[in-house]
Design an enzyme around this catalytic site. Sequence first.
Site, mmCIF file in Angstrom:
data_model
loop_
_atom_site.group_PDB
_atom_site.id
_atom_site.type_symbol
_atom_site.label_atom_id
_atom_site.label_comp_id
_atom_site.label_asym_id
_atom_site.label_seq_id
_atom_site.Cartn_x
_atom_site.Cartn_y
_atom_site.Cartn_z
ATOM 1 N N ARG A 28 26.285 10.197 -17.765
ATOM 2 C CA ARG A 28 26.500 9.575 -16.954
ATOM 3 C C ARG A 28 26.397 8.153 -17.831
ATOM 4 N NH1 ARG A 28 25.952 6.066 -12.663
ATOM 5 N NH2 ARG A 28 24.148 5.721 -10.960
ATOM 6 N N GLY A 29 26.924 7.047 -17.829
ATOM 7 C CA GLY A 29 26.595 6.156 -18.658
ATOM 8 C C GLY A 29 25.336 5.548 -18.534
ATOM 9 N N GLU A 30 24.912 5.612 -17.160
ATOM 10 C CA GLU A 30 23.708 3.963 -16.970
ATOM 11 C C GLU A 30 21.907 5.442 -17.664
ATOM 12 O OE1 GLU A 30 20.801 4.331 -13.586
ATOM 13 O OE2 GLU A 30 22.990 3.594 -13.293
ATOM 14 N N ASP A 31 22.545 6.878 -18.349
ATOM 15 C CA ASP A 31 21.204 7.781 -18.652
ATOM 16 C C ASP A 31 21.974 7.830 -20.287
ATOM 17 O OD1 ASP A 31 20.379 7.942 -16.006
ATOM 18 O OD2 ASP A 31 20.883 9.814 -16.123
ATOM 19 N N THR A 32 22.917 7.968 -19.876
ATOM 20 C CA THR A 32 22.754 8.471 -22.074
ATOM 21 C C THR A 32 24.206 6.930 -22.686
ATOM 22 O OG1 THR A 32 24.501 10.645 -21.450
ATOM 23 C CG2 THR A 32 22.146 10.493 -21.070
ATOM 24 N N GLY B 59 33.504 4.881 -7.472
ATOM 25 C CA GLY B 59 33.320 5.395 -5.810
ATOM 26 C C GLY B 59 33.525 6.803 -6.421
ATOM 27 N N GLU C 269 33.950 14.062 -11.283
ATOM 28 C CA GLU C 269 34.411 14.382 -12.210
ATOM 29 C C GLU C 269 33.683 16.164 -12.557
ATOM 30 O OE1 GLU C 269 33.894 11.468 -15.088
ATOM 31 O OE2 GLU C 269 33.082 12.721 -15.458
#
Length: 1117
Positions: free
Chosen positions: A19-23, A52, A86
């Site tokens: 999750r790019g926003e997290d890590t 999406g 994914e």
Amino acid sequence: MASSSSSRQMKHQVFLSFRGEDTGLNFTSHLLKALKDTGINVFFDEDTLEKGDQLSLALSQAIATSNLSIIVLSVNYASSKSCLAELSDIMDRKDTEGHIVLPIFYHVDPSDVRNLGGRFKTSFDDHESEKLDQVQQWQTAFVEVGKLKGWHIEGGKFDSKSGSAAEELVGIDDKKRTILRLIDQEDSRVIGLWGMGGIGKTTLADAVYKEAFTKFEDHCFLQNVSQKLEKQGIESLRNEFLSKLLNQKIHIGTPSISFTLIERLNNKRVIVVFDDVNDPDQIDCMGVKYFGDGSKIIITSRDRQVLRNGGADKMYEVKKLNENDSLQLFSTFAFKLLNPSVDYRDLSNKFVEYAQGSPLALKVLGSKLYTKTKKDWESEVEKLKEYGQPKILQILKRSFGELDEIEKNIFLDIACIFKRVSKKEAEEVLSCCYKGAACGISNLIDKCLLDIDCKYGEYISVHDMLEEMGKDIVRQESKSIGMRSRLWSPEDVDKVLRYRITLDMSQIKDKLRLHPSVFENMLSLKYLEFYSCNFDKKLLTDEHDIVSLPNELRYLRWSYYPVKYLPSSFNPKNLVVLNLSNGNIEQLLDDNDHQDLVNLRKINVSQCKNLRKIANLLGAINLKTLDCSGCESLVELPCLNRLTSLEFLELEECYSLKEFPELPNNFSDLSLQETGIEEVPDSIDRLTSLEMLVLSNSMVKNVSSHISKLESLGLLDLSYCPIAEFPEIPRNLRVLELRGTQIEEVPFCFDCQSSLTLLDLSYTSIQKIQCNMSISSSGDIKTVDVPSSITRFGNLVRLKMNYCNSLKLLSEVPPDLSYLEAHGCSSLEKVTFTDQNLFELPDDIFMIFSNCFNLNQDSIDNILESAMFKAGAQVETRTSLWEIGWESQTFFCFPGNEISANKFEFQSLNSSIDLKIAPNWRVGGRFLAFAICLVADLTDCCHYKNLECICEYQLKATDGGNEKFKTKWYDHEDGDLDSELEDFEFMDEDYVEASFEFYIKGHYYSWKEVKDKTDDIEVKKCGVHVFYVDEDQFDEMSKDVSGEGQIDETSNDESDEDQIDETSSEASDEDQFDKTSSDASDEDQEKFNFDEMSKDVCFVEEDIPDPIPRRKRRKPT
């Protein structure tokens, strides 16, 4: 559409899912660098934006061409649809291709992953609220990855974008392990957790429960027991608890539990948590002594004596956090780190010392200091020093002291009165008293004085310590109860009222007779609420008394208002909300033309059965809502045409109201259903912004022709009105509901024909429809002929003609019509279609002719021919647009018991079928598509909802590999069909055989006779047609549709007992369907009154061709 896995070449050694926003900017970037430094080829998607709910082809291929996947499971991973897509693809390849999966649990509890707990539950609840088809598949994959061995990373730096860390991550692991060891001890049946408010008892119990509940047969976590008992009572809460525990609706109306339930409880090994218990009787009444051997009961309470008297075998004191854990918890809010920076360590220790190990105090202080300068920190320390060694309550009051006056008042209102109400309701109510209330609530949430619980929507919650702080502040205002600004205790309120001094009130235990002057001296009272959840009228007055009201009132809610009028001395100039629902009032307000109502925004007098008149509202220029629903005696409304702010007017079930209301010109949506209104007047043309007019089930007999001037009108509903003649229709009308009217002729202007998308003529005796439909007569039988002129409705999408018993001929049905209902047209004999090559087909086609038992064979052949033509045309379109995922479906339903051998070359006399796929001799690729036809016996069924047609099938390739699929298509409330999971259209991967198994399930059946019935409906016969479409030659589609070269695999010779022929006069009585004839009783007719087509599909023995159910595009594998 899927490439063979055997030809797959590995391009990457590792696929990294995160999750790019997290890590993305910290842990994952370091991990990526470490992997690359060792020479490992990693696929790393740098596009971290939300993509999406569908997995891109590039990512799917990247996964397929990687040896293994590393999944970084962070706190917000499950909130991302693309991450879940994914993960689902990765876990699917793990099961089917042996793909290696290595999870990293980054600052998350692995048990929360495999049990969908914590913040992950909230994420999946949000996805389910969007009704996404993939949620179940995502959940399964998420649970499975949680069961895998991986790395659990705790401590260190929290992610820069992940928000505040949960308190559960600090100082709870040791406590949790201690309680888990107690659970494992045989002599620890009842375990008590006790400690001060806000110390973390509930948090600890929740963590233990989530870790242990999988080891027990059943489980239940009952939160806020004391609070729920006050609201619901013992019996209601006990019934709720036992119903959850036994997975069955339980109702016990006696103080004791029946012997039958005791026996069932004796056989249950359960774990339950009773949170916030303040009386040992609250434990005994739940029947805990009857739980089976090995059961565990966890109780939390502030009072240790309650646990002793409640029979706790072991008691555990939840103590304050130690210095190290306190510092870490404080740092997570003050710095978003587990440890403070060196420059702030000494200052941080001082705040930790003041907090005395209270998790809530640490959270409040840390949040307050976040992003503040060192100078600000030093100033805050100096302010705290004047209190010496302040207790936790004093520390919380420091945060309260920094609020502005509006924020202070909002906090005290919520802490004392509005705890656990929805955020929306709190904003609406408090806005009546304070300007900027919504902003004030948001500020309080930011300052950690309020919280939002999103489990069942956005509800405001207040921690126990903060609530007690707020109440303590109010108590200190005055020793006299009546002089305090807020009252919340029913006992206190009762005392105040009996002495004729009042403030706001939410409940009262005993019936109380109010004195007329009870509110006379309360000149500053702004909020007054009397309500009852159980319809018990507890506030009484003398028969002729009118209770005085203070003029400063902003919010007045008095359910079951006991008198006939508002007091004449009351000036509503400050009133914002007036709610007198279910009251005895006969007239609302007086006839004063100059009455000041400028602040009034909402009036609710719903279900006031005696209300006859609402007086002058000319001064209510800001009124937005007027709810008069259920006012059966209402005969007069005031003129409303100057109230330009009016947005909502509810008059449903105002049976005595006969005059059409005078409304402002900008009014858009008007519902007057179930009123006594008899005429739509000429003045209707003033409502130039009117978009929707609903008059269903009213007494309308005449509609002014001026309605044709309403160019904005898009929907007109006259269903079940006694109207016999219908005027000209507005040119832009899109939806016209004439169901159940007495109209025999409906003229349309030419302009209207270009806009109308839905026309409902069901249950009518239509004799003539100009321009698009014409009438022909045959003897004494009235018939309706629908010739080619119907095509002049250029935008007509849905045509409903259910139970039009005069309809005999339906001719030249246009192929661009998407939806046609002709259910129960008992006289219908002939159906023809226009030249289908002249029109572009709609995406979805849905045509129903169920219970049309007089249809001749030529018509049935025409329907089948049309279905197959449209199916073939849609296959051609879908294959040509395959890459962009274009979706469509065709569904036809009509009487019959034979499957055409010319159309469906593969047939079976049961619900399953095997077939061989013709080899592909061409060099290029080709597509395969399947059309199916089912015959089902629904003789005993007269009404249903949510029909599900299920197909399980598998394809076998030349190399011996099998691919299994499951498709389900079903009806919706709006009459449309949808489908999920796999498709009936594929890129041919050298398939040689296919096998199908069909099921039909119906839910909520209503049977003609009372008998035991299952939801399974037997499929008597099935047929399959295979479309072969060359990838580069779509023009061959017409040859497939026409049936050339098809092989007749099944003989048409069948025994009499296997035949179910509702159209044949030679069929036996028991094989005949129960037809709805013209001489049937009203009751029998009502059984077939299906409001929506979603309840009609397959409700007679029918052929159901559905060539390609709609679904999301299947990804290559």
